[in-house]
Design an enzyme around this catalytic site. Structure first.
Site, PDB file in Angstrom:
ATOM      1  N   HIS A   1     -47.347  18.926 -32.095  1.00 38.70           N
ATOM      2  CA  HIS A   1     -48.088  17.619 -32.837  1.00 38.70           C
ATOM      3  C   HIS A   1     -49.480  18.251 -33.976  1.00 38.70           C
ATOM      4  CE1 HIS A   1     -46.812  13.501 -31.442  1.00 38.70           C
ATOM      5  NE2 HIS A   1     -45.859  13.958 -31.859  1.00 38.70           N
TER       6      HIS A   1
ATOM      7  N   CYS B   1     -59.874  26.221 -49.698  1.00 41.24           N
ATOM      8  CA  CYS B   1     -59.190  27.396 -49.279  1.00 41.24           C
ATOM      9  C   CYS B   1     -60.364  28.799 -50.003  1.00 41.24           C
ATOM     10  CB  CYS B   1     -57.927  27.088 -49.936  1.00 41.24           C
ATOM     11  SG  CYS B   1     -56.939  28.243 -50.014  1.00 41.24           S
TER      12      CYS B   1
HETATM   13  P1  OAD Z   1     -51.441   7.837 -25.148  1.00 42.90           P
HETATM   14  O1  OAD Z   1     -52.251   7.537 -25.424  1.00 42.90           O
HETATM   15  O2  OAD Z   1     -50.090   6.892 -25.889  1.00 42.90           O
HETATM   16  O3  OAD Z   1     -50.947   7.941 -24.103  1.00 42.90           O
HETATM   17  C1  OAD Z   1     -51.979   7.965 -22.810  1.00 42.90           C
HETATM   18  C2  OAD Z   1     -50.670   8.071 -21.052  1.00 42.90           C
HETATM   19  O4  OAD Z   1     -51.270   9.269 -21.058  1.00 42.90           O
HETATM   20  C3  OAD Z   1     -50.870   6.198 -20.895  1.00 42.90           C
HETATM   21  O5  OAD Z   1     -48.899   6.100 -20.411  1.00 42.90           O
HETATM   22  C4  OAD Z   1     -51.617   6.379 -19.535  1.00 42.90           C
HETATM   23  O6  OAD Z   1     -51.382   5.580 -18.695  1.00 42.90           O
HETATM   24  C5  OAD Z   1     -51.258   8.106 -19.374  1.00 42.90           C
HETATM   25  N1  OAD Z   1     -52.430   8.442 -18.412  1.00 42.90           N
HETATM   26  C6  OAD Z   1     -53.665   8.198 -18.451  1.00 42.90           C
HETATM   27  N2  OAD Z   1     -54.081   9.224 -17.688  1.00 42.90           N
HETATM   28  C7  OAD Z   1     -53.524   9.847 -17.243  1.00 42.90           C
HETATM   29  C8  OAD Z   1     -53.457  11.092 -15.566  1.00 42.90           C
HETATM   30  N3  OAD Z   1     -54.152  11.180 -15.580  1.00 42.90           N
HETATM   31  N4  OAD Z   1     -52.648  11.389 -15.465  1.00 42.90           N
HETATM   32  C9  OAD Z   1     -51.673  11.355 -16.280  1.00 42.90           C
HETATM   33  N5  OAD Z   1     -50.917  10.303 -16.772  1.00 42.90           N
HETATM   34  C10 OAD Z   1     -52.242   9.516 -16.912  1.00 42.90           C
HETATM   35  O7  OAD Z   1     -51.127   9.523 -25.747  1.00 42.90           O
HETATM   36  P2  OAD Z   1     -49.397  10.150 -26.282  1.00 42.90           P
HETATM   37  O8  OAD Z   1     -48.543   9.501 -25.280  1.00 42.90           O
HETATM   38  O9  OAD Z   1     -50.171  11.478 -25.525  1.00 42.90           O
HETATM   39  O10 OAD Z   1     -49.743  11.668 -32.380  1.00 42.90           O
HETATM   40  O11 OAD Z   1     -49.325   9.413 -28.166  1.00 42.90           O
HETATM   41  C11 OAD Z   1     -48.616  10.389 -28.885  1.00 42.90           C
HETATM   42  C12 OAD Z   1     -48.866  10.786 -30.104  1.00 42.90           C
HETATM   43  O12 OAD Z   1     -49.436   9.622 -30.029  1.00 42.90           O
HETATM   44  C13 OAD Z   1     -50.161  11.503 -29.647  1.00 42.90           C
HETATM   45  O13 OAD Z   1     -50.089  12.873 -29.833  1.00 42.90           O
HETATM   46  C14 OAD Z   1     -50.635  11.538 -31.088  1.00 42.90           C
HETATM   47  C15 OAD Z   1     -50.118   9.089 -30.949  1.00 42.90           C
HETATM   48  O14 OAD Z   1     -50.392   8.812 -32.217  1.00 42.90           O
HETATM   49  C16 OAD Z   1     -49.760  12.291 -33.250  1.00 42.90           C
HETATM   50  O15 OAD Z   1     -51.251  12.474 -33.534  1.00 42.90           O
HETATM   51  C17 OAD Z   1     -49.499  13.118 -34.250  1.00 42.90           C
END
Ligand code: OAD
Length: 264
Positions: free
Chosen positions: A131, A167
């Site tokens: 991303h 830029c």
């Molecule tokens: P999310 O914010 O959707 O999810 C975070 C996850 O981390 C949740 O399932 C939490 O339960 C878990 N979590 C929280 N604390 C934790 C810990 N200490 N250890 C392990 N897990 C933990 O984040 P992403 O799945 O990364 O995209 O989101 C995906 C994408 O959605 C991002 O990259 C972003 C967003 O839209 C873009 O910006 C393109």
């Protein structure tokens, strides 16, 4: 004192370790949760302060930037400010150590992240960003890449100013080099991720809600090609393709998992 992990989580770690011990190829996908213990809010956490009334989805888009570039730029400068002093936590460090051990023993270990922070790099990992990167800008017109220094001593006041930047080559506006909603993933990084998922024996989803595609589909690709799937998340997703869930924070689970694999 740090509380011991429960008997159930310890058993989950042992089960995962047995699976991983015999794996010749491991593919790891991290999400915002891996940086949570470094103090960086996850994507599904509500925004705070000045940005409380905005939804990330309404700011991270080409339309939003076309409509109000200053607003979007200011938000990213704020987000940069939030992570500027953050350091890798034990999860990032364990993954870096694991990658190094794998390289020494001739195993394949591919680390892919959806995160735009640079904490995996700070920990010493080689990581593929699906991303984009927070500390990199791109000209909205000619696509030239321009790095932005994360070093607070390196003229941070200027680096984090809300003023839009043009830029040097073509005068177009710089934007963060981040994949926004509605945009395609970087082709090369995606190809690496897809191949690693298809070729691995074990795929590990760490700290991701598995809601945002195509990244969320990598575990399915791995499973379709015969891999086992492990999830590390204190709030496990209702993902039916997972073989082993470790329901613990990554910073607690990963160092233990690594220790357990070495002990087998
Ligand atoms: P999310 O914010 O959707 O999810 C975070 C996850 O981390 C949740 O399932 C939490 O339960 C878990 N979590 C929280 N604390 C934790 C810990 N200490 N250890 C392990 N897990 C933990 O984040 P992403 O799945 O990364 O995209 O989101 C995906 C994408 O959605 C991002 O990259 C972003 C967003 O839209 C873009 O910006 C393109």
């Amino acid at each position: 004192m740090v509380a011991e992990l429960s008997a159930q989580i310890t058993a989950q770690i042992k089960q995962a370790a047995v699976m991983l011990k015999s794996a010749k190829s491991i593919c790891v996908l991290t999400g915002a949760g891996v940086s949570a213990e470094s103090g960086i809010p996850t994507f599904r956490d509500k925004q705070t302060g000045l940005w409380e009334k905005f939804r990330a989805e309404d700011l991270a888009s080409p339309d939003a930037f076309a409509r109000d570039p200053k607003l979007v730029w200011s938000w990213y400068q704020w987000r940069r400010q939030q992570v500027i002093d953050k350091k890798p936590n034990p999860a990032h460090l364990a993954l870096a150590q694991w990658q190094e051990l794998a390289a020494k023993s001739g195993l394949t270990f591919t680390l892919i992240t959806q995160n735009v922070d640079d904490l995996h790099e700070q920990a010493g990992s080689c990581v593929h960003h699906l991303h984009g990167r927070l500390w990199q800008n791109r000209c909205n017109n000619c696509q030239k890449i321009v790095k932005q220094s994360p070093n607070p001593s390196n003229n941070a006041a200027q680096a984090l100013s809300d003023e839009l930047v043009n830029c040097n080559d073509c005068g177009g506006l710089l934007r963060p080099d981040i994949v926004w909603f509605g945009e395609a993933l970087p082709e090369k990084e995606w190809q690496i991720a897809e191949n690693a998922a298809a070729d691995c024996d074990v795929f590990i989803n760490i700290g991701t809600s598995s809601l945002v595609y195509p990244a969320a589909g990598l575990a399915q690709i791995a499973r379709q090609h015969g891999a086992q799937v492990i999830e590390i998340n204190p709030h496990p997703t209702p993902n039916t393709i997972v073989n082993v869930t470790i329901a613990a924070p990554a910073g607690r689970a990963l160092p233990k998992l690594l220790k357990q694999i070495s002990a087998l």
